[in-house]
Scaffold this active site. Structure first.
Site, PDB file in Angstrom:
ATOM      1  N   ARG A  32      61.822  27.110  78.502  1.00 46.30           N
ATOM      2  CA  ARG A  32      62.070  28.542  78.503  1.00 46.30           C
ATOM      3  C   ARG A  32      60.771  29.255  78.876  1.00 46.30           C
ATOM      4  NH1 ARG A  32      66.602  27.640  79.089  1.00 46.30           N
ATOM      5  NH2 ARG A  32      68.427  28.386  77.918  1.00 46.30           N
ATOM      6  N   GLU A  40      62.683  36.702  83.245  1.00 40.56           N
ATOM      7  CA  GLU A  40      63.595  36.425  84.357  1.00 40.56           C
ATOM      8  C   GLU A  40      64.580  37.584  84.554  1.00 40.56           C
ATOM      9  OE1 GLU A  40      65.591  32.729  83.643  1.00 40.56           O
ATOM     10  OE2 GLU A  40      63.723  31.603  83.500  1.00 40.56           O
ATOM     11  N   HIS A  89      65.038  29.004  87.924  1.00 37.97           N
ATOM     12  CA  HIS A  89      65.806  28.504  86.780  1.00 37.97           C
ATOM     13  C   HIS A  89      66.941  27.603  87.281  1.00 37.97           C
ATOM     14  CE1 HIS A  89      66.842  29.480  82.340  1.00 37.97           C
ATOM     15  NE2 HIS A  89      67.346  28.298  82.671  1.00 37.97           N
TER      16      HIS A  89
END
Length: 318
Positions: free
Chosen positions: A237, A266, A284
């Protein structure tokens, strides 16, 4: 009974679910929060992806209607207010099994790409006619014989370790608790405290969930412990790393490079980070294969089917 899916996904992986439920996808790429809040009371189950924040507004609207389960499409569930869902009596599940191998593949891909400067050279060959060719130009780092430090030797971390051993790397790992000797021997891995791991590793790969204790785990102080030749990989993460501190370290070549599949805010990536040649960026995409998308769909569907059948064998997180 009805299932709402936050994002337009291939229907193939939902074939079994669609035999027993009405499954609704957005006409465009993703439902807006406002759309979901309006219609979610009419649904028994909700499948959100990491792109969709399942906050109190969404959960509260579902709780006022029929919503009984949020089957998250991914292993990480920091996009969901799990505590509030629990208070509302709504079950939250995730999809841990399908993400293991593809995420490990991505971690290794980033290691090799950063170490051998693959994307940098590719980009320069396409856009910069002044790139030099020669025996001593564009030198990278070999992974063979180097030490990989894995922070979080869970299922994904172990899958990375297996691949790294095949590349001829030595494995250090840090967990809250060390593994048993049999597992360490099988993985050819050796436990080290975090500080030691950061000091001794040539590559550091992060595989921890985002919690209060892992937020900015990698920061100015921990970056200072790393070798100037170290490579940092993050497929966990984004907020596990202090992005500002990492950008500063990369800019001033305090470490060799980084490979990032996740980011702190993000989909926003700092412009200063995007300008650097010694970082490889990926959107991602650790589980981004068509095979795995269908596997994740089947797993999320299985959680819902089993839940409504009364089967407790689901990957419940609350």
């Amino acid at each position: 009974m009805r299932v709402l899916v936050s994002t337009r996904l291939p229907e193939e992986g939902f074939s079994e679910l669609m035999k027993k439920f009405e499954v609704i996808f957005p006409e465009k790429e993703i439902f807006s929060k406002e759309e979901v809040v309006q219609i979610i009371p009419e649904f028994d189950a909700f499948i959100p992806t990491f792109q969709f924040k399942v906050d109190r507004d969404v959960i509260g609207a579902g709780a006022q209607g029929k919503l009984k389960i949020i089957a998250n499409y991914g292993v990480g569930y920091d996009n969901i207010d799990v505590d509030f869902a629990t208070k509302c009596g709504i079950v939250v599940t995730n999809t841990p099994d399908p993400v293991v191998e593809p995420t490990a593949e991505m971690a290794i891909a980033l290691m090799l790409t950063v170490a051998r400067r693959v994307s940098e050279c590719d980009r320069k060959l396409r856009t910069d006619s002044s790139i030099k060719w020669g025996v001593m130009e564009n030198l990278g780092i070999s992974l063979y014989g180097k030490t990989l430090g894995i922070v979080g030797l869970g299922r994904i971390g172990k899958a990375v370790a297996r691949r790294a051993v095949a590349l001829g790397m030595k494995i250090l790992y840090f967990n809250r608790n060390s593994l048993d000797q049999k597992t360490e021997t099988k993985l050819e891995a050796r436990y080290a405290p975090l500080k030691q791991l950061l000091c001794e590793s040539d590559v550091i790969s992060l595989h921890v969930p985002l919690t209060e204790s892992t937020f900015h785990l990698i920061n100015e102080n921990t970056l200072r412990l790393m070798k100037p030749t170290a490579i940092l990989i993050n497929t966990s993460r984004g907020a596990v790393i202090d992005e500002s501190a990492l950008t500063e370290a990369l800019t001033n070549h305090k470490i060799f490079g980084a490979g990032l599949d996740v980011f702190e805010h993000e989909p926003t990536i700092p412009e200063n980070l995007k300008k650097l040649d010694n970082v490889v960026l990926s959107p991602h995409n650790g589980t981004g294969t068509i095979d795995d998308r269908n596997a994740m769909s089947r797993f999320a569907s299985q959680n819902i089917l089993r839940f409504f059948e009364g089967n407790k064998n689901i990957s419940r997180v609350n």
